[in-house]
Design a protein around this motif. Structure first.
Motif, mmCIF file in Angstrom:
data_model
loop_
_atom_site.group_PDB
_atom_site.id
_atom_site.type_symbol
_atom_site.label_atom_id
_atom_site.label_comp_id
_atom_site.label_asym_id
_atom_site.label_seq_id
_atom_site.Cartn_x
_atom_site.Cartn_y
_atom_site.Cartn_z
ATOM 1 N N ALA A 237 1.976 51.927 0.653
ATOM 2 C CA ALA A 237 2.906 51.322 -0.079
ATOM 3 C C ALA A 237 4.303 51.854 0.302
ATOM 4 N N GLN A 238 5.563 50.977 1.046
ATOM 5 C CA GLN A 238 6.682 51.782 1.366
ATOM 6 C C GLN A 238 7.566 52.129 0.113
ATOM 7 N N ALA A 239 7.999 53.274 0.181
ATOM 8 C CA ALA A 239 8.862 53.499 -1.066
ATOM 9 C C ALA A 239 10.339 52.940 -1.224
ATOM 10 N N TYR A 240 10.780 52.676 -2.148
ATOM 11 C CA TYR A 240 12.024 52.045 -2.598
ATOM 12 C C TYR A 240 13.096 53.480 -2.893
ATOM 13 N N ASN A 241 14.214 53.282 -2.063
ATOM 14 C CA ASN A 241 15.474 53.909 -2.082
ATOM 15 C C ASN A 241 16.667 53.452 -1.615
ATOM 16 N N VAL B 12 15.231 55.909 -6.739
ATOM 17 C CA VAL B 12 14.000 56.355 -5.836
ATOM 18 C C VAL B 12 12.784 56.035 -6.551
ATOM 19 N N ILE B 13 11.797 55.086 -6.001
ATOM 20 C CA ILE B 13 10.681 54.932 -6.568
ATOM 21 C C ILE B 13 9.482 55.200 -5.467
ATOM 22 N N GLY B 14 8.777 55.806 -5.662
ATOM 23 C CA GLY B 14 7.659 55.795 -4.579
ATOM 24 C C GLY B 14 6.239 56.530 -4.954
#
Length: 287
Positions: A140-144, A133-135
């Motif tokens: 910007a849209q987070a990565y999950n 999980v990166i945010g």
């Protein structure tokens, strides 16, 4: 050059979609490695943000799992506000987050060993799903997304991890109430003794009346002056004794109280008038 309104609207929507898709978090230059104990070969795999590993990686009791990556915002290395590796148990859905140590250029790393993993996840019979999980703040849209799976290999010679399941509020089994039996009457010998004791007080009552100078000649005057009051007063006393008898033999408390309340009200109302009539004759000098 001019565009028609429908074409211009479509181009604007497409541009907005491309901008939104480009402005999102991801990672690159990612690797997973497991440092095994001495004498055993370690494991090293490359991680892909779009395609998870096809096979689970095994984590032994003395092994250390290391994840290293570069967090990127819109393709550029950048430090996110949050970056985690999350291990999830498949059946219960329990999760354990492990924060990544990140730098300003987006370089991030985390190390995980079995002693850091909660017991409910260690006893899982299925591989743990590992997600990254990166945010951060902003648009910007987070990565999950799930990236790999971890299979826990506990030490067979060591005691198994122990834990107590948390209390969950939910539907319980139906409770069938079993009421205790109704109270029984005391032995007949005791009941007979007290009944005779009560009956023995009746002669003592009459003897007391005679010793105090009771005059039965006033009975006719009393009934003639207030027949209804005297009859109701005497009848209510007899009725109350009957209520007590029924309560002792068969009635319960809910049957007794209403009847006793009615009889008691009659006793108070009729007794007030009956005793008032007796008082008036006493004040007149009649004995």
């Amino acid at each position: 050059m001019r565009f028609s309104q429908p074409i211009a609207s479509a181009l604007l929507l497409a541009a907005a979609g491309v901008a939104q898709a480009a402005s999102s978090w991801s990672f690159d230059e990612a690797s997973l490695s497991i440092a095994a104990k001495k004498g055993a070969d370690g494991v090293k795999e490359k991680l892909n943000a779009k395609n998870p590993l096809s096979k689970p990686v095994a984590l032994g009791s003395t092994d250390t799992l290391k994840v290293a990556l570069t967090a990127k915002d819109n393709g550029k290395g950048k430090r996110p506000h949050q970056a985690f590796v999350i291990l999830k148990e498949q059946d219960s859905g329990l999760e354990a987050p492990f924060p990544l140590s990140t730098k300003d250029n987006g370089k991030a790393v985390v190390q995980i060993s079995q002693k850091e993993i909660p017991a409910p996840l260690l006893v899982s019979t299925k591989p743990l799903k590992a997600s990254i999980v990166i945010g951060s703040f902003g648009s910007a849209q987070a990565y999950n997304s799930q990236v790999f799976e971890v299979e826990i290999k506990t030490d067979p010679s060591a005691p198994a991890p122990q834990f107590e399941k948390p209390l969950r509020y939910g539907q319980k089994d139906e409770i069938h109430h079993i009421f205790r039996a109704d109270p029984k009457s005391p032995p007949k010998v005791i009941s007979l003794f007290f009944a005779l004791a009560v009956i023995a007080t009746v002669p003592a009552l009459f003897i007391g009346w005679l010793s105090l100078g009771a005059n039965l000649n006033h009975l006719a005057k009393a009934i003639g002056a207030a027949p209804l009051s005297h009859a109701s007063f005497f009848g209510s006393i007899v009725a109350m004794e009957f209520v007590f008898f029924m309560y002792y033999t068969s009635w319960n408390l809910f049957q007794t109280l209403p009847v006793a309340g009615v009889v008691g009200a009659v006793t108070v109302l009729s007794g007030t008038k009956a005793l008032g009539e007796v008082q008036s004759r006493r004040l007149a000098g009649e004995r």
